[in-house]
Design a protein around this motif. Structure first.
Motif, short mmCIF file in Angstrom:
data_model
loop_
_atom_site.label_atom_id
_atom_site.label_comp_id
_atom_site.label_asym_id
_atom_site.label_seq_id
_atom_site.Cartn_x
_atom_site.Cartn_y
_atom_site.Cartn_z
N SER A 192 0.86 -1.18 0.00
CA SER A 192 0.00 0.00 0.00
C SER A 192 0.90 1.23 0.00
O SER A 192 2.11 1.12 0.24
N LEU A 193 0.34 2.39 -0.24
CA LEU A 193 1.14 3.61 -0.27
C LEU A 193 1.50 4.09 1.13
O LEU A 193 2.29 5.02 1.28
N ASN A 194 0.95 3.44 2.16
CA ASN A 194 1.30 3.76 3.54
C ASN A 194 2.29 2.76 4.14
O ASN A 194 2.66 2.88 5.30
N GLY A 195 2.70 1.78 3.34
CA GLY A 195 3.65 0.80 3.85
C GLY A 195 3.52 -0.53 3.13
O GLY A 195 2.76 -0.67 2.17
N LEU A 196 4.28 -1.51 3.59
CA LEU A 196 4.25 -2.83 2.99
C LEU A 196 4.66 -3.87 4.02
O LEU A 196 5.24 -3.54 5.06
N ALA B 212 7.62 -5.84 8.28
CA ALA B 212 6.77 -4.79 7.73
C ALA B 212 7.48 -3.46 7.79
O ALA B 212 8.38 -3.25 8.61
N VAL B 213 7.07 -2.56 6.91
CA VAL B 213 7.55 -1.18 6.89
C VAL B 213 6.33 -0.28 6.90
O VAL B 213 5.45 -0.40 6.04
N SER B 214 6.25 0.62 7.88
CA SER B 214 5.15 1.58 7.97
C SER B 214 5.70 2.97 7.70
O SER B 214 6.73 3.35 8.27
N LEU B 215 5.03 3.74 6.84
CA LEU B 215 5.50 5.06 6.45
C LEU B 215 4.67 6.15 7.13
O LEU B 215 3.46 6.00 7.29
N ALA C 224 14.43 -2.88 -0.78
CA ALA C 224 15.25 -2.84 0.43
C ALA C 224 14.84 -3.93 1.41
O ALA C 224 15.69 -4.59 2.03
N LEU C 225 13.52 -4.14 1.56
CA LEU C 225 13.03 -5.14 2.51
C LEU C 225 13.40 -6.55 2.06
O LEU C 225 13.84 -7.38 2.87
N LEU C 226 13.25 -6.84 0.77
CA LEU C 226 13.59 -8.17 0.26
C LEU C 226 15.10 -8.42 0.32
O LEU C 226 15.55 -9.53 0.63
N ASN C 227 15.88 -7.39 0.06
CA ASN C 227 17.33 -7.53 0.15
C ASN C 227 17.78 -7.71 1.60
O ASN C 227 18.72 -8.46 1.89
N LYS C 228 17.11 -7.03 2.51
CA LYS C 228 17.43 -7.16 3.93
C LYS C 228 17.34 -8.61 4.40
O LYS C 228 18.18 -9.09 5.17
N THR D 194 3.25 -12.88 17.78
CA THR D 194 3.31 -12.25 16.46
C THR D 194 1.99 -12.32 15.71
O THR D 194 1.78 -11.54 14.78
N GLU D 195 1.09 -13.20 16.09
CA GLU D 195 -0.13 -13.40 15.30
C GLU D 195 -0.95 -12.13 15.15
O GLU D 195 -1.44 -11.80 14.08
N GLU D 196 -1.09 -11.36 16.25
CA GLU D 196 -1.92 -10.16 16.19
C GLU D 196 -1.25 -9.05 15.38
O GLU D 196 -1.91 -8.09 14.99
N SER D 197 0.05 -9.18 15.13
CA SER D 197 0.79 -8.13 14.41
C SER D 197 0.74 -8.33 12.90
O SER D 197 0.95 -7.38 12.14
N ILE D 198 0.49 -9.54 12.45
CA ILE D 198 0.56 -9.85 11.03
C ILE D 198 -0.78 -9.53 10.36
O ILE D 198 -1.84 -9.92 10.83
N ASP D 199 -0.70 -8.83 9.25
CA ASP D 199 -1.90 -8.46 8.51
C ASP D 199 -2.56 -9.70 7.94
O ASP D 199 -1.94 -10.44 7.17
N LEU D 200 -3.83 -9.92 8.26
CA LEU D 200 -4.49 -11.16 7.86
C LEU D 200 -4.64 -11.30 6.35
O LEU D 200 -4.78 -12.40 5.84
N THR D 201 -4.61 -10.19 5.61
CA THR D 201 -4.75 -10.30 4.16
C THR D 201 -3.57 -10.99 3.53
O THR D 201 -3.64 -11.44 2.38
N LEU D 202 -2.46 -11.13 4.25
CA LEU D 202 -1.30 -11.83 3.72
C LEU D 202 -1.57 -13.32 3.55
O LEU D 202 -0.86 -14.00 2.85
N PHE D 203 -2.62 -13.84 4.19
CA PHE D 203 -2.88 -15.28 4.14
C PHE D 203 -3.92 -15.65 3.09
O PHE D 203 -4.26 -16.81 2.97
N ASN D 204 -4.43 -14.68 2.36
CA ASN D 204 -5.54 -14.97 1.44
C ASN D 204 -5.19 -14.55 0.03
O ASN D 204 -5.70 -13.59 -0.46
#
Length: 274
Positions: free
Chosen positions: A25-29, A46-49, A64-68, A264-274
Motif C-alpha cells: 500500500s502507499l502507507n507501507g508494505l 513490515a515497513v510503515s511510512l 530494500a526489505l527483500l534484500n534485507k 506475532t499473530e496479532e501483528s501480522i496483517d491477515l490479508t497476507l494469508f488470502n
C-alpha cells in the motif's frame, strides 16, 4: 478472478515448500513466509511510512526489505501479492462487463491512459472488484520470482470475514491500519458494505462507522462492531467507539491453520494469508 502472471520459460523443478505473500500500500508494505510442511509462519516483517508515498518509492522500499532478508536468493512454491489501494470499485456481477472496466472506475478514480485495470471475482458472492494494481510492483516481482498471483486487498479481506461464524444480526467489521480503515458490514454470508477510508483523527474514524450504521439502519445498542488489526482495548480509537456503540470488541479473525511465533499473530496483517 484472481489474477496470475506466468512465465512461459522452463524454470526447472522447484523443491521449496515455502510460500511468500507480500502486501503493498502507499502507507507501507509487509510480507510473510509460510512453511507448508510444518504449517508455520517462519518469517515476517513490515515497513510503515509516516506519510503516504508513491508507487515508485514503495518499490524502493520493497527492494530494500527483500534484500534485507535475502529473499531474492530463495525459491518459493507460491508467491502472492496483495494490492491495497483506493483505486477500486465493487460491481454487482449482474451489471459487470469485462469490456467496461474503465467505466466502473472513472467516476471515483483518477485514471491514467496507461493504467492496467483488472478484476477479482468474489467467491460465492454476486460481486466483482475492479481495480488498478501497482504495475511496477507486479513487474518487479515477476522479474525476480517468475509466476505469481495477485489480488486486491478487498478480495482477501472479504474472503476471510465471510469464513467467520455468521451472526444472526448484521455485524460491522473494521480493519484498522495506520491512517487507513476498511469497513465491512456482513449480514449472514452476504456483503452489505465494503469501503476504505483514510482518517486523521479518532473523530474521523468514529464518523465513518456511525455513518455506516445510520445508512444501513444498524442499531448502536444491538449490532456488534468488531475491530481488528492495529488496535487494542486501551487504544483511543477503541475508547471513542465504546462511548457510542454498546457491543464493541477487539476481534482476532480465525483466518488460517498456520501457527505463529509467540506474540506475532496479532501483528501480522491477515490479508497476507488470502
Amino acid at each position: 478472478m484472481t489474477e496470475k502472471i506466468t512465465n512461459t520459460e522452463e524454470k526447472g523443478i522447484n523443491t521449496s515448500y515455502k510460500k511468500l505473500s507480500i502486501q503493498i500500500s502507499l502507507n507501507g508494505l509487509s510480507f510473510c513466509i509460510l512453511d507448508t510442511i510444518i504449517n508455520k509462519v517462519v518469517l515476517w516483517d513490515a515497513v510503515s511510512l509516516k506519510i503516504e508515498s508513491t508507487p515508485y518509492l514503495i518499490l524502493k522500499e520493497l527492494k530494500a526489505l527483500l534484500n534485507k532478508h535475502k529473499l531474492l536468493d530463495q525459491k518459493f512454491s507460491e508467491v502472492v501479492v496483495v494490492h491495497k489501494n483506493n483505486l477500486f470499485s465493487i460491481v454487482p456481477k449482474t451489471l459487470f462487463d469485462e469490456k467496461e472496466l474503465a467505466n466502473y472506475l472513472k467516476f471515483n478514480t483518477k485514471l491514467l491512459a496507461n493504467d492496467h485495470i483488472v478484476y477479482d471475482e468474489l467467491e460465492n458472492q454476486d460481486m466483482v472488484c475492479v481495480y488498478v494494481p501497482f504495475t511496477n510492483i507486479n513487474n518487479y516481482v515477476f522479474d525476480n520470482f517468475g509466476e505469481f498471483e495477485f489480488r486486491h486487498s478487498s478480495t482477501a479481506l472479504l474472503h476471510t470475514l465471510l469464513h467467520q461464524k455468521p451472526s444472526s444480526k448484521p455485524v460491522c467489521y473494521v480493519h484498522v491500519a495506520e491512517r487507513e480503515m476498511e469497513l465491512v458490514v456482513l449480514n449472514q454470508k452476504k456483503v452489505m458494505l465494503y469501503n476504505q477510508f483514510n482518517y486523521r483523527t479518532k473523530e474521523d474514524f468514529l464518523y465513518y462507522i456511525l455513518f455506516a450504521f445510520e445508512q444501513l439502519n444498524l442499531d448502536t445498542e444491538n449490532n456488534k462492531l468488531k475491530l481488528f488489526g492495529k488496535i487494542e482495548e486501551d487504544n483511543e480509537l477503541f475508547k471513542i467507539c465504546y462511548t457510542y456503540i454498546k457491543k464493541v470488541s477487539v476481534f482476532l479473525p480465525k483466518h488460517t491453520s498456520y501457527t505463529f511465533e509467540e506474540g506475532t499473530e496479532e501483528s501480522i496483517d491477515l490479508t497476507l494469508f488470502n
